[in-house]
Design a protein around this motif. Structure first.
Motif, PDB file in Angstrom:
ATOM      1  N   TRP A 127      49.950  58.544  13.852  1.00  0.00           N
ATOM      2  CA  TRP A 127      50.865  57.423  13.226  1.00  0.00           C
ATOM      3  C   TRP A 127      52.263  57.182  14.061  1.00  0.00           C
ATOM      4  CZ3 TRP A 127      49.798  59.388   7.575  1.00  0.00           C
ATOM      5  CH2 TRP A 127      48.753  58.704   7.215  1.00  0.00           C
ATOM      6  N   SER A 148      70.453  42.938   0.963  1.00  0.00           N
ATOM      7  CA  SER A 148      69.385  41.939   1.312  1.00  0.00           C
ATOM      8  C   SER A 148      68.284  41.835   0.241  1.00  0.00           C
ATOM      9  CB  SER A 148      68.827  42.688   2.725  1.00  0.00           C
ATOM     10  OG  SER A 148      68.106  43.810   2.366  1.00  0.00           O
ATOM     11  N   GLN A 149      68.012  42.958  -0.624  1.00  0.00           N
ATOM     12  CA  GLN A 149      66.827  42.835  -1.551  1.00  0.00           C
ATOM     13  C   GLN A 149      67.218  41.934  -2.647  1.00  0.00           C
ATOM     14  OE1 GLN A 149      66.339  46.818  -3.251  1.00  0.00           O
ATOM     15  NE2 GLN A 149      64.346  46.559  -3.029  1.00  0.00           N
ATOM     16  N   ARG A 156      63.139  34.313  -3.705  1.00  0.00           N
ATOM     17  CA  ARG A 156      61.817  34.527  -4.317  1.00  0.00           C
ATOM     18  C   ARG A 156      61.470  33.994  -5.514  1.00  0.00           C
ATOM     19  NH1 ARG A 156      60.950  38.997  -0.949  1.00  0.00           N
ATOM     20  NH2 ARG A 156      59.804  38.184   0.900  1.00  0.00           N
ATOM     21  N   PHE A 157      62.649  34.328  -6.386  1.00  0.00           N
ATOM     22  CA  PHE A 157      62.781  33.759  -7.657  1.00  0.00           C
ATOM     23  C   PHE A 157      62.818  32.440  -7.755  1.00  0.00           C
ATOM     24  CE2 PHE A 157      66.001  33.172 -11.439  1.00  0.00           C
ATOM     25  CZ  PHE A 157      64.767  32.939 -12.156  1.00  0.00           C
ATOM     26  N   GLU A 160      59.269  31.073  -6.914  1.00  0.00           N
ATOM     27  CA  GLU A 160      58.512  31.182  -7.999  1.00  0.00           C
ATOM     28  C   GLU A 160      58.547  29.991  -9.089  1.00  0.00           C
ATOM     29  OE1 GLU A 160      55.735  33.721 -10.137  1.00  0.00           O
ATOM     30  OE2 GLU A 160      56.369  33.869  -7.929  1.00  0.00           O
TER      31      GLU A 160
ATOM     32  N   LYS B 285      55.921  50.416  -0.349  1.00  0.00           N
ATOM     33  CA  LYS B 285      56.982  50.372   0.762  1.00  0.00           C
ATOM     34  C   LYS B 285      56.699  50.046   2.070  1.00  0.00           C
ATOM     35  CE  LYS B 285      60.974  51.286  -1.628  1.00  0.00           C
ATOM     36  NZ  LYS B 285      62.152  50.386  -1.725  1.00  0.00           N
ATOM     37  N   MET B 288      50.885  51.774   3.403  1.00  0.00           N
ATOM     38  CA  MET B 288      50.351  53.070   4.104  1.00  0.00           C
ATOM     39  C   MET B 288      49.379  53.763   2.902  1.00  0.00           C
ATOM     40  SD  MET B 288      53.031  54.187   6.871  1.00  0.00           S
ATOM     41  CE  MET B 288      51.663  55.365   7.971  1.00  0.00           C
ATOM     42  N   GLU B 358      52.972  51.348  10.901  1.00  0.00           N
ATOM     43  CA  GLU B 358      52.964  52.505  11.596  1.00  0.00           C
ATOM     44  C   GLU B 358      54.060  53.596  11.029  1.00  0.00           C
ATOM     45  OE1 GLU B 358      50.831  52.937  15.075  1.00  0.00           O
ATOM     46  OE2 GLU B 358      49.756  52.521  13.292  1.00  0.00           O
ATOM     47  N   TRP B 431      63.472  55.591   5.032  1.00  0.00           N
ATOM     48  CA  TRP B 431      61.946  54.978   5.276  1.00  0.00           C
ATOM     49  C   TRP B 431      61.813  54.554   6.621  1.00  0.00           C
ATOM     50  CZ3 TRP B 431      58.669  55.776   1.616  1.00  0.00           C
ATOM     51  CH2 TRP B 431      59.018  55.770   0.210  1.00  0.00           C
ATOM     52  N   SER B 673      60.988  37.564 -10.010  1.00  0.00           N
ATOM     53  CA  SER B 673      61.181  37.794  -8.808  1.00  0.00           C
ATOM     54  C   SER B 673      60.412  38.888  -8.216  1.00  0.00           C
ATOM     55  CB  SER B 673      62.520  38.062  -8.688  1.00  0.00           C
ATOM     56  OG  SER B 673      63.107  39.209  -8.708  1.00  0.00           O
ATOM     57  N   ARG B 674      60.253  39.940  -8.996  1.00  0.00           N
ATOM     58  CA  ARG B 674      59.134  40.965  -8.426  1.00  0.00           C
ATOM     59  C   ARG B 674      58.002  40.721  -8.303  1.00  0.00           C
ATOM     60  NH1 ARG B 674      61.263  46.274 -11.582  1.00  0.00           N
ATOM     61  NH2 ARG B 674      63.215  46.540 -10.261  1.00  0.00           N
ATOM     62  N   ARG B 675      57.286  39.847  -9.327  1.00  0.00           N
ATOM     63  CA  ARG B 675      56.233  39.249  -9.093  1.00  0.00           C
ATOM     64  C   ARG B 675      56.092  38.611  -7.912  1.00  0.00           C
ATOM     65  NH1 ARG B 675      54.985  37.774 -15.020  1.00  0.00           N
ATOM     66  NH2 ARG B 675      55.015  40.019 -16.137  1.00  0.00           N
ATOM     67  N   GLY B 676      57.195  37.740  -7.567  1.00  0.00           N
ATOM     68  CA  GLY B 676      57.208  37.068  -6.247  1.00  0.00           C
ATOM     69  C   GLY B 676      56.862  38.075  -5.140  1.00  0.00           C
ATOM     70  N   ILE B 677      57.519  39.158  -5.102  1.00  0.00           N
ATOM     71  CA  ILE B 677      57.501  39.912  -4.031  1.00  0.00           C
ATOM     72  C   ILE B 677      55.859  40.451  -3.828  1.00  0.00           C
ATOM     73  CG2 ILE B 677      58.018  42.327  -3.357  1.00  0.00           C
ATOM     74  CD1 ILE B 677      60.981  41.965  -4.180  1.00  0.00           C
ATOM     75  N   GLN B 679      53.207  39.093  -4.695  1.00  0.00           N
ATOM     76  CA  GLN B 679      52.278  37.962  -4.030  1.00  0.00           C
ATOM     77  C   GLN B 679      52.493  38.256  -2.536  1.00  0.00           C
ATOM     78  OE1 GLN B 679      53.298  34.261  -6.005  1.00  0.00           O
ATOM     79  NE2 GLN B 679      51.408  34.206  -7.030  1.00  0.00           N
ATOM     80  N   SER B 680      53.612  38.361  -1.884  1.00  0.00           N
ATOM     81  CA  SER B 680      53.530  38.454  -0.473  1.00  0.00           C
ATOM     82  C   SER B 680      53.579  39.834  -0.216  1.00  0.00           C
ATOM     83  CB  SER B 680      54.927  37.739   0.033  1.00  0.00           C
ATOM     84  OG  SER B 680      55.986  38.421  -0.498  1.00  0.00           O
ATOM     85  N   SER B 685      58.400  43.557   2.915  1.00  0.00           N
ATOM     86  CA  SER B 685      59.106  42.515   3.293  1.00  0.00           C
ATOM     87  C   SER B 685      60.372  43.019   3.928  1.00  0.00           C
ATOM     88  CB  SER B 685      59.395  41.925   1.901  1.00  0.00           C
ATOM     89  OG  SER B 685      59.921  42.857   1.143  1.00  0.00           O
ATOM     90  N   ALA B 686      61.277  42.025   4.300  1.00  0.00           N
ATOM     91  CA  ALA B 686      62.414  42.619   5.003  1.00  0.00           C
ATOM     92  C   ALA B 686      63.230  43.598   3.862  1.00  0.00           C
ATOM     93  CB  ALA B 686      63.382  41.232   5.439  1.00  0.00           C
ATOM     94  N   ALA B 687      63.070  43.095   2.820  1.00  0.00           N
ATOM     95  CA  ALA B 687      63.886  44.033   1.667  1.00  0.00           C
ATOM     96  C   ALA B 687      63.591  45.257   1.829  1.00  0.00           C
ATOM     97  CB  ALA B 687      63.593  43.379   0.327  1.00  0.00           C
ATOM     98  N   ASP B 688      62.429  45.763   1.790  1.00  0.00           N
ATOM     99  CA  ASP B 688      61.991  47.132   1.916  1.00  0.00           C
ATOM    100  C   ASP B 688      62.415  47.602   3.318  1.00  0.00           C
ATOM    101  OD1 ASP B 688      60.839  46.797  -0.382  1.00  0.00           O
ATOM    102  OD2 ASP B 688      58.816  46.167   0.155  1.00  0.00           O
TER     103      ASP B 688
END
Lengths: 165, 688
Positions: A127, A148-149, A156-157, A160, B285, B288, B358, B431, B673-677, B679-680, B685-688
């Motif tokens: 990996w 950023s989160q 996103r909210f 939605e 996150k 993997m 990766e 991470w 908003s979490r649910r929104g995440i 879905q994608s 995402s960039a947030a992670d």
């Protein structure tokens, strides 16, 4: 109790015969000395209970037997051997290596763990790409991550909400 | 009447569960929504049905229906009503029904609302839950029936469910009574806690299987069951701690954990469950380790079934006990069948479960989490093999062997030390990527202070180098974790212009799982202090004392004052209670009362220690023996258990941490908003 008394009388008699030895052994072994030996032996009837804490009458008798054997001047190893001869390997805290078959209990877990480690290491190697990206320490990252989160949460909210309409 | 009724209802719920399995599978393959809905309703119906069956059993228990074999075995007239109710899980037949009831309750809780978005999972979740339920109810109905009654057949008393020809019912005068060890409040709560933990793990497993069968192998199933696995872990952990406390309070051997097969049986799913909690984060996150998470949840399920079976049946005592137990081979067959089927599914879906990103560095957080998983699995291997080896040995050589605490302690101690070290390092790693340099920079201060603490301990407290290594690791983890709270709060304080405490509470509120996890890490270290204290510094002495004599141990002097013995016929117990004066360095501290309770109905002793507990050490006295005729001499065993209280303090903090992590979010906007995440979620995402 009876056995105990017999042993006691026996030692006294021995003492009369061999005064020198009697001076060294004029007292019965204490409970602590008995328990020290008993702690490394396991109750042959109740599973997985060390002999020093086993409350059954049978175990009480066995402890007295240990006391007697200690009084006779037997060593811990001799007493252990005696119990193994009487009741089998199960009185020992772990399977002894004197039986070849028992080797596998000591070999198999390290082998499996080693195999796991090898699989893990190889997967990691697969990996890992040599590209190194400089990254901040945990907290610095967290701070930027949190902000950023938050922003993306908001967008996103909104998205939605739009979808739900 | 009631017995037949209860049995009838149990049989009906079994049939309903069978129907649910068939309808779910058929409905899913034929794409018939109405059949799937019917299977869901069947699933929901099992809960009230089993509740009625359980109610009948409780009625029989409470009203002294000793003609019912189970009631005879676990209750007696002298037992108080609340104990008669809890006797429900005091024997194998009853606890299997209890297990089924919990499973029906949880499965109903999951399927009670209609799932719009995840409707494709529904039939398979119903199927997995119902298959498990069918198995447990099948045990109850066909093999371990708690409603079996005694019949007088040709002068012999025989247990049968239904009246044999020419037989009359046989009602014993009084019951056998619950094993006194199980009458302790700790033991009243401990089994349900363990079972709650066991059963909750069925739900994540059911979703994992649904994901595999439908081929929807993204991390949706993990997100749907995140709270289930946390609560499952909470109950299991709490059950284990309660078991330890119970052992410490009533088993009278001065300890809380003896590496007994039954204990290990409950510990093994905890190991895989803990590994799962960590590795799931990597999937969320980084997308993997999908294969590995599947395997972990499957293993946990298998170990839960295995553990349920071991904790009650005592089959591990010998090969013969295993073979003679009617349900032993059936359990083994069920565990093997589900394990093979599940693993086959994982292999079938192997290509779809490939990782999405990766890994960039061997020191990244995900790599360290993997190492953590390896260590947890290593402990599991040692435990599993240690439990199974006596059977293997007896089978192949005929020789019975004991695998006792020294084996496990020696084998697992270095692994636990490694886990502690990881706990100190992993929170600092990032991470994706970390280097020795970034880690070192983040760690060196904590490491230096921990080293200082260790040196102080070396000079003032102990020269035991293993204990010192342990204390160093404990200090390191606590410092690193505290530093994480500090740095996070400081960073937020600066960027958001808040005061420190509101910054800290907001920070924790936003990352419940992370900071709950850190609280759990700290609590684990407090518990480690207690464990280390017991392992490294426990002392004991034993002696026969005449009245007025004293035993000395570690600065304490314990003087035997008197002994009283009396019958309490109402409770059916004989109490023998000693009074001991406690002195430390010549100063009088008070009295302790070690005692032995003898239960007439079950003819069993219970040894209750006298315990004086401080944050520094416990003085723990056991009455071993006394001379009834003279009431002169009595034998006492005295333990001094240093630091053991930290174990219990740590477990309370542990509860706080895990409830903090698992508590539902209050803010509905954040939830959406979490649910929104989610879905994608296919793209990290960039947030992670």
């Amino acid at each position: 109790m009876k056995k105990f008394l017999y042993t006691f009388t026996f030692i006294i008699l021995l003492g009369i015969l061999f005064t020198g030895a009697a001076l060294a052994q004029d007292k019965l072994p204490t409970d602590d000395e008995v328990n020290k030996v008993a702690h490394n032996l396991y109750c042959p009837v109740c599973q997985n209970t060390p002999l020093d804490v086993c409350p059954t009458d049978a175990c009480k008798d066995w402890r007295e037997q240990i006391r007697g054997m200690l009084a006779e001047g037997k060593t811990e190893a001799q007493i252990q051997q005696y119990f193994v001869d009487q009741f089998g390997d199960r009185v020992l805290a772990a399977p002894p290596l004197s039986t070849k078959f028992n080797l596998i209990i000591y070999i198999i877990p390290p082998l499996i763990i080693l195999a796991g480690a090898i699989i893990l290491f190889r997967s990691l190697k697969e990996w890992t790409t040599p590209k190194a990206v400089e990254a901040g320490s945990g907290a610095a990252r967290d701070a930027s991550e949190a902000s950023s989160q938050k922003d993306s949460y908001v967008t996103r909210f909104e998205e939605e909400l739009k979808k739900q309409k | 009447m009631i017995a037949e009724f209860g049995y009838g209802i149990a049989l009906v719920s079994f049939l309903v569960a069978v129907y649910s399995v068939v309808a779910a599978v058929y409905g899913a393959t034929k794409k018939s929504a109405s059949l799937v809905e019917s299977s869901r309703r069947g699933m929901l119906l099992t809960f009230p049905l089993i509740t009625i069956a359980a109610g009948s059993l409780i009625y029989l228990l409470v009203t002294n229906h000793f003609e019912v074999a189970f009631v005879y075995e676990v209750t007696s007239r002298s037992m108080p009503t609340y104990l008669k109710i809890t006797a429900w899980w005091g024997g194998q037949a009853g606890s299997l029904l209890f297990w089924s009831w919990l499973l029906a309750a949880f499965a109903s809780a999951v399927t009670i609302r209609k799932w719009d978005r995840d409707i494709e999972f529904l039939p398979w979740v119903v199927m997995v839950c119902s298959v498990t339920l069918v198995f447990f109810l099948g045990m109850v109905v066909f093999y371990e029936n708690p409603f079996t009654r005694y019949w007088l057949v040709n002068g012999n008393v025989e247990p049968h469910m239904f009246q044999p020809a020419l037989a009359t019912i046989f009602t014993p005068q009084d019951g056998n009574g619950l094993n006194p060890l199980l009458r302790h409040p700790g033991m009243v709560i401990h089994p349900p806690m363990l079972y709650l933990g066991f059963v909750s793990y069925v739900i994540p497993y059911a979703f994992a299987m649904a994901a595999l069968i439908t081929g929807r192998t993204d991390d949706r199933w993990i997100r749907l069951t995140r709270r289930w696995s946390l609560w499952a872990w909470l109950f299991l952990s709490f059950g284990l701690v309660l078991g330890g406390r119970w052992a410490y309070d009533v088993l009278g051997w001065g300890g809380y954990w003896g590496w007994d097969p039954v204990e290990i049986a409950a510990f093994m799913p905890w190991l895989t469950g803990t590994a799962f909690l960590h590795s799931v984060m990597i999937q969320e996150k980084r997308g993997m380790l999908k294969h590995w998470n599947m395997i972990l949840v499957i293993l946990t399920y298998a170990l839960v079934i295995f553990g349920t079976f071991l904790t009650r049946s005592g089959v591990l005592s010998s090969v013969h006990a295993f073979a003679n137990s009617p349900i032993g081979p059936l359990f083994m067959a069920f565990v093997s069948a589900t394990l093979i089927a599940s693993i086959a599914l994982v292999i079938y879906r192997w290509p779809q479960l490939r990782g999405e990103t990766e890994m960039k560095s061997m020191l990244s957080r995900e790599a360290l989490f993997l190492l953590n998983n390896l260590l947890f699995m290593s402990v599991l291997v040692i435990c599993f093999w240690g439990v199974m080896f006596p059977l293997v040995s007896e089978l192949f050589t005929g020789q019975k062997v004991t695998v006792g605490p020294p084996f496990y302690e020696r084998a697992t101690a270095p692994i636990f030390a490694g886990l502690m070290f990881l706990m100190g390092v992993a929170p600092l790693s990032a991470w994706g990527h970390s280097t020795v340099k970034t880690l070192g920079r983040a760690m060196w201060k904590s490491a230096l202070i921990a080293l200082g603490v260790t040196v102080i301990l070396f000079l003032t407290y102990t020269k035991n180098y293993i204990a010192l290594i342990g204390f160093f690791l404990i200090a390191l983890v606590i410092l690193v974790t505290a530093q994480e709270f500090w740095r996070g709060a400081r960073a937020r304080q600066r960027s958001q212009n808040e005061n420190f405490f509101s910054a800290l509470s907001r920070l924790m509120g936003r990352n419940r799982r992370r900071y709950g996890g850190y609280i759990i890490h700290i609590s684990m270290m407090l518990m480690a202090i207690g464990i280390l204290g017991m392992e490294a510094f426990q002392t004991s002495t034993q002696g026969e004392l005449a009245k007025g004599d004293a035993l000395d141990i570690s600065g304490y002097s314990v003087k035997y004052r008197e002994l009283a013995s009396w019958d309490d016929t109402g409770k059916g117990v004989n109490f023998t209670r000693a009074t001991m004066d406690i002195y430390k360095n010549g100063i009088y501290l008070g009295q302790l009362h070690p005692r032995i309770d003898y239960y007439f109905d079950s003819q069993q002793n219970m040894t209750i220690p006298g315990n004086r507990s401080t944050i520094k050490d416990d003085l723990y006295i056991i009455l071993v023996d006394w001379q009834p005729t003279t009431a002169m001499g009595a034998t006492f065993k005295i333990f001094v258990n240093p630091l053991v209280n930290w174990l219990w303090v740590g477990s309370l903090l542990f509860l706080v941490g895990i409830i903090f992590a698992a508590w539902p979010d209050r803010d509905p906007a954040e939830e959406i908003s979490r649910r929104g995440i989610t879905q994608s979620a296919n793209q990290p995402s960039a947030a992670d």
